[in-house]
Design a protein around this motif. Structure first.
Motif, PDB file in Angstrom:
ATOM      1  N   ARG A 112       0.822  -1.203   0.000  1.00 42.84           N
ATOM      2  CA  ARG A 112       0.000   0.000   0.000  1.00 42.84           C
ATOM      3  C   ARG A 112       0.865   1.265   0.000  1.00 42.84           C
ATOM      4  O   ARG A 112       0.579   2.225  -0.709  1.00 42.84           O
ATOM      5  CB  ARG A 112      -0.909  -0.025   1.235  1.00 42.84           C
ATOM      6  CG  ARG A 112      -1.829   1.164   1.362  1.00 42.84           C
ATOM      7  CD  ARG A 112      -2.815   0.969   2.499  1.00 42.84           C
ATOM      8  NE  ARG A 112      -3.905   0.088   2.143  1.00 42.84           N
ATOM      9  CZ  ARG A 112      -5.043   0.507   1.552  1.00 42.84           C
ATOM     10  NH1 ARG A 112      -5.200   1.770   1.247  1.00 42.84           N
ATOM     11  NH2 ARG A 112      -5.991  -0.346   1.264  1.00 42.84           N
ATOM     12  N   ARG A 130      -8.416   8.008  -7.613  1.00 39.68           N
ATOM     13  CA  ARG A 130      -8.601   8.904  -6.474  1.00 39.68           C
ATOM     14  C   ARG A 130      -9.031  10.297  -6.919  1.00 39.68           C
ATOM     15  O   ARG A 130      -9.045  11.243  -6.150  1.00 39.68           O
ATOM     16  CB  ARG A 130      -7.314   8.954  -5.653  1.00 39.68           C
ATOM     17  CG  ARG A 130      -6.919   7.533  -5.207  1.00 39.68           C
ATOM     18  CD  ARG A 130      -6.005   7.518  -4.069  1.00 39.68           C
ATOM     19  NE  ARG A 130      -6.561   8.179  -2.914  1.00 39.68           N
ATOM     20  CZ  ARG A 130      -5.848   8.477  -1.826  1.00 39.68           C
ATOM     21  NH1 ARG A 130      -4.579   8.155  -1.780  1.00 39.68           N
ATOM     22  NH2 ARG A 130      -6.420   9.085  -0.806  1.00 39.68           N
ATOM     23  N   ARG A 152      -3.248   9.270  -8.801  1.00 39.10           N
ATOM     24  CA  ARG A 152      -3.859   7.998  -9.189  1.00 39.10           C
ATOM     25  C   ARG A 152      -5.256   8.258  -9.760  1.00 39.10           C
ATOM     26  O   ARG A 152      -6.051   8.961  -9.118  1.00 39.10           O
ATOM     27  CB  ARG A 152      -3.959   7.080  -7.970  1.00 39.10           C
ATOM     28  CG  ARG A 152      -2.617   6.661  -7.378  1.00 39.10           C
ATOM     29  CD  ARG A 152      -1.926   5.656  -8.263  1.00 39.10           C
ATOM     30  NE  ARG A 152      -0.661   5.206  -7.658  1.00 39.10           N
ATOM     31  CZ  ARG A 152       0.290   4.590  -8.357  1.00 39.10           C
ATOM     32  NH1 ARG A 152       0.136   4.375  -9.647  1.00 39.10           N
ATOM     33  NH2 ARG A 152       1.390   4.192  -7.771  1.00 39.10           N
ATOM     34  N   GLU A 171       0.626   4.004  -2.797  1.00 35.51           N
ATOM     35  CA  GLU A 171       0.058   5.309  -2.466  1.00 35.51           C
ATOM     36  C   GLU A 171       1.102   6.396  -2.310  1.00 35.51           C
ATOM     37  O   GLU A 171       0.814   7.567  -2.533  1.00 35.51           O
ATOM     38  CB  GLU A 171      -0.777   5.200  -1.175  1.00 35.51           C
ATOM     39  CG  GLU A 171      -2.042   4.401  -1.404  1.00 35.51           C
ATOM     40  CD  GLU A 171      -2.906   4.297  -0.167  1.00 35.51           C
ATOM     41  OE1 GLU A 171      -2.434   4.704   0.919  1.00 35.51           O
ATOM     42  OE2 GLU A 171      -4.030   3.804  -0.281  1.00 35.51           O
TER      43      GLU A 171
END
Lengths: 363, 269
Positions: free
Chosen positions: A224, A289, A286, A228
């Motif tokens: 993650r 998002r 991203r 991220e």
């Protein structure tokens, strides 16, 4: 000597040179006991070389490798308590499946009976018990893959090395094996070091991922975290889809960086160490998002026009041209609960982003 | 496939050329084989079918000479082929599995070069060599010469086979706690076996029918089957020579068939 017994494999300043070519440039990383660790990178990045150095098939030009505190880089492969699942499986074609799986134990000096007993158990574990008397050539690719896995697990290695073991399988089988491998790793408690060029595979299975490129470690972290908070352009671009934008940092205030992109659009995001005011850097956004709206929602909603919408099964991708600015891809779920509204091409829209969606990258 | 890129039938004269080649290749053998079953002492006039000359080979006035020669040939072929195959296997392992070392290319060249040297040159050179070191000519000189010239023949199929075996098998063995020696005996050697058998059979046949070198290095009174046949032919061709030739042909066919069967049975790699 490292006293930390939680570290399974400790690679310290490992360098690999072939003549003038440097395949690995000073790699240092610690792989914890009982973790599923992935070396991820495009072909030629040095990930397989590093794996083969741990297995003992490649000399270490400089640096050291420790296995549970013992220095191993000078040991021949047969003296290292690690086993490998090879990319092409390398099952011994003249032996039965049972003898293949029992080979390691036999070489360790166990009796043939004992080796076969344990081999039978491991074959049951990978659901191949009924094939134990076949030759490898009589099995399908997926079954051969399991035999290779069983053979490497049978001697109970301290660390299991997997060199792109799923790359020869078709997509569906590969997905099933990913889950199974992860399950097997938890069940056996053996440290897995997995090499792949498939970022999705790495994200699916790994506790931690080391992203490599051009013989160097780019970023190491949990799946993650890497997804991220990619550290640099390479990682952001290699892992998943992203919008990579050229931005100029205007000022840094209270841990936030105010930036602008082409067309004068303003964007604020978390500051990143090493990037100061005045810097021209890249930003990763991203697509999933980001979300679209017909009216501006925030101060920093970016105005643009829909160029195209693409249906991709679970999601819809919308490509938006910012006024005088760059192009964005926005992904929204096709679930009816998600209030994703599909905009027609040509429609005027505003691009909004979730908290923390924008990420500044060092190059 | 609708059209094959090289459809043989489209080439004019294909059938004629093929038949001509087959006749040139096999007609002499066919004639010898057929006439070995002729009852007549003439080598050209067919009388009737008979095993007379085969009986003559085993019991006739020259039978002792031929038996001794055949025995010598067999012993030499077995020992020479075995030794040459062993050396060739080790050479192939060194050249193909020891990584890159200095003089590797030279080594490959040196192993295969004898195949290109005219046999008469090798024969003369071997003879001069034995004379120079005052090695008395006899069975031993034949054997040593045979071992030497059999090595490249044994080496070819063995190295071809080894090239087809990926190095990952041995790596996998070593990864599974096998020492280098164990990886060699338990993995590489069994996988190489078809190549080794082919190499042995090729060396065996080459040794069995060698004439030129044998004729140069053999001692007086020591004969192998080819030199014995040559000696007999010099005094006029008798049908018993045809019978021996046919027997030799049969042995060769059996060996080649055997080699082919072993090669075909292997579907491992």
């Amino acid at each position: 000597m490292p006293s930390d017994t939680d570290i399974a494999v400790d690679v310290r300043n490992a360098v690999k040179r072939y003549g003038d070519f440097t395949a690995l440039k000073q790699i240092s990383l610690s792989i914890r006991d009982n973790e599923f660790f992935t070396l991820l990178g495009p072909s030629g990045c040095g990930k397989t070389t590093l794996l083969r150095m741990i297995a003992g098939f490649e000399d270490v030009t400089e640096g050291a490798i420790f296995l549970f505190g013992d220095e191993i880089e000078k040991l021949p492969p047969h003296k290292r308590p690690v086993n490998t699942v090879f990319q092409n499986y390398a099952l011994f074609p003249h032996m039965t499946v049972l003898d293949n799986v029992g080979f390691g134990l036999e070489m360790m000096g166990r009796s043939k009976t004992e080796a076969r007993k344990r081999a039978g158990e491991v074959l049951e574990m990978v659901q191949l018990g009924q094939f134990s008397h076949r030759k490898p050539a009589q099995l399908s690719g997926g079954q051969q893959q399991r035999v290779a896995l069983a053979r490497a697990l049978a001697p109970r290695p301290k660390v299991l090395l997997l060199d792109e073991p799923l790359s020869a399988l078709d997509l569906k089988l590969r997905k099933a094996m990913q889950v199974e491998l992860k399950h097997l790793q938890r069940e056996t408690g053996i440290t897995f070091i997995f090499v792949t060029h498939d970022q999705e595979e790495a994200l699916t299975m790994s506790d931690r991922i080391a992203v490599m490129s051009a013989g160097a470690l780019q970023q190491l972290g949990e799946a993650r975290e890497i997804y991220e908070r990619p550290r640099n352009v390479f990682v952001a671009d290699f892992i998943g889809d992203t919008n990579l934008l050229d931005v100029a940092v205007d000022r840094i205030e209270q841990g936030r960086a105010q930036c602008h992109l082409g067309g004068g659009h303003q964007l604020t995001c978390d500051a990143v160490e090493g990037i100061g005011a005045g810097a021209n850097v890249h930003m990763s956004l991203r697509p999933e998002r980001l979300y679209l709206s017909a009216e501006p929602i925030e101060v920093e909603s970016l105005k643009g026009r829909v160029r195209e919408t693409i249906f991709i099964g679970t999601d819809t991708a919308t490509i938006v041209d910012l006024a005088d600015g760059p192009q964005f891809t926005i992904r929204s779920s096709n679930s009816t609960r998600g209030n994703a509204r599909v905009f027609e091409p040509g429609a005027e829209v505003f691009v909004n982003m979730e908290q923390g969606a924008a990420r500044l990258l060092v190059d | 496939m609708a059209t094959r890129p090289y459809d043989l039938r489209r080439y004019p004269g294909f059938l004629g050329i093929t038949i001509l080649c087959l006749v040139i290749l096999y007609a002499p053998l066919l004639v010898v084989t057929i006439y070995s079953f002729n009852s007549s002492p003439s080598i050209t006039n067919w009388e009737e079918f008979s095993f007379r000359w085969y009986v003559d080979v085993f019991t006739g006035p020259e039978s002792d000479k031929f038996k001794q020669a055949a025995w010598n040939s067999l012993i030499i072929a077995i020992i020479a082929a075995t030794t040459a195959t062993t050396i060739a296997t080790l050479a192939a392992t060194a050249v193909l599995r020891a990584g890159r070392f200095r003089l590797r290319t030279l080594s490959i060249g040196l192993i295969s070069l004898p195949l290109m040297v005219p046999e008469i040159v090798t024969a003369v050179a071997t003879l001069i060599f034995f004379n120079a070191i005052a090695f008395e000519r006899g069975l031993m000189t034949i054997l040593l010469a045979h071992i030497a010239f059999c090595i490249p023949f044994a080496y070819m199929p063995i190295s071809a086979r080894m090239q087809g075996i990926e190095a990952t098998y041995e790596q996998a063995a070593q990864d599974l706690y096998a020492t280098r020696r164990q990886a060699f005996t338990r993995i590489l050697l069994p996988l190489m076996m078809p190549g080794i058998v082919s190499g042995f059979i090729l060396a065996f046949i080459i040794s069995l029918d060698d004439f030129i070198i044998t004729n140069f290095v053999k001692g007086a009174g020591v004969e192998t089957l080819p030199t014995a046949i040559f000696g007999a032919v010099k005094q006029g061709i008798k049908p018993n020579i045809m019978a021996i030739s046919t027997l030799l042909l049969a042995v060769s066919i059996v060996m080649v068939t055997l080699s082919w069967i072993i090669g075909r049975k292997d579907k491992t790699s």
